[in-house]
Design a protein around this motif. Structure first.
Motif, mmCIF file in Angstrom:
data_model
loop_
_atom_site.group_PDB
_atom_site.id
_atom_site.type_symbol
_atom_site.label_atom_id
_atom_site.label_comp_id
_atom_site.label_asym_id
_atom_site.label_seq_id
_atom_site.Cartn_x
_atom_site.Cartn_y
_atom_site.Cartn_z
ATOM 1 N N VAL A 47 0.835 -1.199 0.000
ATOM 2 C CA VAL A 47 0.000 0.000 0.000
ATOM 3 C C VAL A 47 0.874 1.255 0.000
ATOM 4 C CG1 VAL A 47 -1.755 1.300 1.279
ATOM 5 C CG2 VAL A 47 -1.934 -1.188 1.103
ATOM 6 N N LEU A 48 1.935 1.255 0.793
ATOM 7 C CA LEU A 48 2.834 2.407 0.880
ATOM 8 C C LEU A 48 3.433 2.740 -0.488
ATOM 9 C CD1 LEU A 48 4.198 4.497 2.721
ATOM 10 C CD2 LEU A 48 5.958 2.789 3.211
ATOM 11 N N GLU A 49 3.719 1.734 -1.275
ATOM 12 C CA GLU A 49 4.274 1.956 -2.617
ATOM 13 C C GLU A 49 3.252 2.553 -3.586
ATOM 14 O OE1 GLU A 49 5.764 -1.799 -3.926
ATOM 15 O OE2 GLU A 49 7.369 -1.822 -2.439
ATOM 16 N N ARG A 50 1.956 2.402 -3.290
ATOM 17 C CA ARG A 50 0.906 2.801 -4.216
ATOM 18 C C ARG A 50 0.292 4.174 -3.940
ATOM 19 N NH1 ARG A 50 2.888 -0.418 -7.342
ATOM 20 N NH2 ARG A 50 2.487 -2.608 -7.109
ATOM 21 N N GLU A 76 2.318 10.976 -3.070
ATOM 22 C CA GLU A 76 3.334 11.615 -2.221
ATOM 23 C C GLU A 76 2.705 12.397 -1.073
ATOM 24 O OE1 GLU A 76 7.058 12.123 -0.924
ATOM 25 O OE2 GLU A 76 6.570 11.001 -2.744
ATOM 26 N N ASN A 77 1.542 12.977 -1.294
ATOM 27 C CA ASN A 77 0.897 13.836 -0.300
ATOM 28 C C ASN A 77 -0.200 13.134 0.497
ATOM 29 O OD1 ASN A 77 2.487 16.063 -1.081
ATOM 30 N ND2 ASN A 77 1.093 16.464 -2.788
ATOM 31 N N PHE A 78 -0.222 11.835 0.507
ATOM 32 C CA PHE A 78 -1.258 11.090 1.231
ATOM 33 C C PHE A 78 -1.228 11.476 2.706
ATOM 34 C CE2 PHE A 78 -2.705 7.136 3.396
ATOM 35 C CZ PHE A 78 -4.012 7.154 2.942
ATOM 36 N N HIS A 79 -2.386 11.820 3.246
ATOM 37 C CA HIS A 79 -2.470 12.402 4.596
ATOM 38 C C HIS A 79 -2.127 11.438 5.725
ATOM 39 C CE1 HIS A 79 -6.339 10.508 5.620
ATOM 40 N NE2 HIS A 79 -6.547 10.571 4.323
ATOM 41 N N ASP A 80 -2.301 10.136 5.547
ATOM 42 C CA ASP A 80 -2.020 9.175 6.614
ATOM 43 C C ASP A 80 -0.764 8.350 6.315
ATOM 44 O OD1 ASP A 80 -3.477 9.218 8.940
ATOM 45 O OD2 ASP A 80 -5.111 7.971 8.203
ATOM 46 N N LYS A 81 0.154 8.944 5.600
ATOM 47 C CA LYS A 81 1.372 8.235 5.201
ATOM 48 C C LYS A 81 2.191 7.788 6.412
ATOM 49 C CE LYS A 81 4.923 8.697 1.695
ATOM 50 N NZ LYS A 81 5.478 9.589 0.677
ATOM 51 N N GLY A 82 2.173 8.565 7.471
ATOM 52 C CA GLY A 82 2.959 8.255 8.667
ATOM 53 C C GLY A 82 2.618 6.916 9.285
ATOM 54 N N ILE A 83 1.340 6.574 9.308
ATOM 55 C CA ILE A 83 0.954 5.290 9.908
ATOM 56 C C ILE A 83 1.422 4.131 9.035
ATOM 57 C CG2 ILE A 83 -1.372 5.079 8.946
ATOM 58 C CD1 ILE A 83 -2.205 4.143 11.817
ATOM 59 N N LEU A 84 1.423 4.313 7.719
ATOM 60 C CA LEU A 84 1.923 3.267 6.823
ATOM 61 C C LEU A 84 3.436 3.111 6.951
ATOM 62 C CD1 LEU A 84 -0.193 3.902 3.608
ATOM 63 C CD2 LEU A 84 -0.374 1.966 5.184
ATOM 64 N N ILE A 85 4.121 4.214 7.110
ATOM 65 C CA ILE A 85 5.573 4.160 7.303
ATOM 66 C C ILE A 85 5.886 3.437 8.618
ATOM 67 C CG2 ILE A 85 7.627 5.559 7.762
ATOM 68 C CD1 ILE A 85 6.441 7.621 5.751
ATOM 69 N N ALA A 86 5.156 3.777 9.678
ATOM 70 C CA ALA A 86 5.376 3.130 10.974
ATOM 71 C C ALA A 86 5.040 1.637 10.907
ATOM 72 C CB ALA A 86 4.539 3.823 12.049
ATOM 73 N N LEU A 87 3.995 1.285 10.189
ATOM 74 C CA LEU A 87 3.638 -0.124 10.030
ATOM 75 C C LEU A 87 4.723 -0.877 9.267
ATOM 76 C CD1 LEU A 87 1.744 -2.598 10.007
ATOM 77 C CD2 LEU A 87 0.600 -1.583 8.020
ATOM 78 N N LYS A 105 6.513 0.340 17.955
ATOM 79 C CA LYS A 105 5.905 1.057 19.081
ATOM 80 C C LYS A 105 5.146 2.291 18.582
ATOM 81 C CE LYS A 105 7.065 3.290 23.448
ATOM 82 N NZ LYS A 105 8.127 3.698 24.361
ATOM 83 N N GLU A 106 5.748 3.038 17.666
ATOM 84 C CA GLU A 106 5.097 4.228 17.100
ATOM 85 C C GLU A 106 3.824 3.851 16.346
ATOM 86 O OE1 GLU A 106 8.324 3.538 16.925
ATOM 87 O OE2 GLU A 106 9.462 5.344 17.421
ATOM 88 N N PHE A 107 3.864 2.708 15.644
ATOM 89 C CA PHE A 107 2.681 2.252 14.918
ATOM 90 C C PHE A 107 1.517 2.028 15.875
ATOM 91 C CE2 PHE A 107 0.220 -1.525 13.572
ATOM 92 C CZ PHE A 107 -0.499 -0.931 12.545
ATOM 93 N N PHE A 108 1.764 1.309 16.962
ATOM 94 C CA PHE A 108 0.690 1.036 17.922
ATOM 95 C C PHE A 108 0.225 2.323 18.612
ATOM 96 C CE2 PHE A 108 2.137 -3.408 17.541
ATOM 97 C CZ PHE A 108 0.906 -3.990 17.256
ATOM 98 N N GLU A 109 1.125 3.271 18.826
ATOM 99 C CA GLU A 109 0.732 4.558 19.403
ATOM 100 C C GLU A 109 -0.184 5.316 18.443
ATOM 101 O OE1 GLU A 109 4.344 6.593 20.457
ATOM 102 O OE2 GLU A 109 4.716 5.245 22.149
ATOM 103 N N LYS A 110 0.140 5.271 17.155
ATOM 104 C CA LYS A 110 -0.688 5.941 16.156
ATOM 105 C C LYS A 110 -2.083 5.305 16.092
ATOM 106 C CE LYS A 110 3.018 7.653 13.215
ATOM 107 N NZ LYS A 110 2.712 9.064 13.157
ATOM 108 N N LEU A 111 -2.160 3.999 16.262
ATOM 109 C CA LEU A 111 -3.472 3.326 16.284
ATOM 110 C C LEU A 111 -4.302 3.812 17.465
ATOM 111 C CD1 LEU A 111 -2.832 -0.422 15.388
ATOM 112 C CD2 LEU A 111 -3.776 1.368 13.940
ATOM 113 N N LYS A 112 -3.657 3.961 18.618
ATOM 114 C CA LYS A 112 -4.370 4.399 19.824
ATOM 115 C C LYS A 112 -4.842 5.853 19.713
ATOM 116 C CE LYS A 112 -1.899 1.484 23.083
ATOM 117 N NZ LYS A 112 -0.951 1.473 24.203
ATOM 118 N N ASN A 113 -4.041 6.677 19.063
ATOM 119 C CA ASN A 113 -4.350 8.101 18.989
ATOM 120 C C ASN A 113 -5.422 8.438 17.969
ATOM 121 O OD1 ASN A 113 -2.484 8.665 20.969
ATOM 122 N ND2 ASN A 113 -0.824 8.991 19.520
ATOM 123 N N ASN A 114 -5.796 7.499 17.154
ATOM 124 C CA ASN A 114 -6.813 7.793 16.129
ATOM 125 C C ASN A 114 -8.103 7.111 16.397
ATOM 126 O OD1 ASN A 114 -5.305 9.502 14.327
ATOM 127 N ND2 ASN A 114 -4.034 7.743 13.962
#
Length: 76
Positions: free
Chosen positions: A43-46, A49-60, A67-76
């Motif tokens: 998904v990250l490859e597809r 460039e400006n996708f708004h939730d790119k950070g969660i895909l990068i963390a995944l 740890k950051e990925f699971f924190e992002k899940l909790k915060n949303n």
């Protein structure tokens, strides 16, 4: 199927992970998280460039950011 993903499909993928309690419970298992990480890499490859939730895909996608990925899940 994931080869055809665009930003809209990526958003649905992320929302499914964030909102589905069963998925959240299952990805606590390293094997299940690795499977999800593989899909997240595709998904990250597809996305654009400006996708708004790119950070969660990068963390995944990055094992070092688990740890950051699971924190992002909790915060949303």
């Amino acid at each position: 199927m994931f080869e055809k993903f665009d930003d809209t499909a990526a958003e649905a993928f992320i929302n499914c992970i964030k909102r589905n309690k069963k998925i959240i419970q299952r990805i606590k298992s390293p094997a299940k998280l690795r499977r999800l990480r593989s899909l997240g890499n595709i998904v990250l490859e597809r996305i654009s460039e400006n996708f708004h939730d790119k950070g969660i895909l990068i963390a995944l996608s990055d094992e070092a950011m688990e740890k950051e990925f699971f924190e992002k899940l909790k915060n949303n």
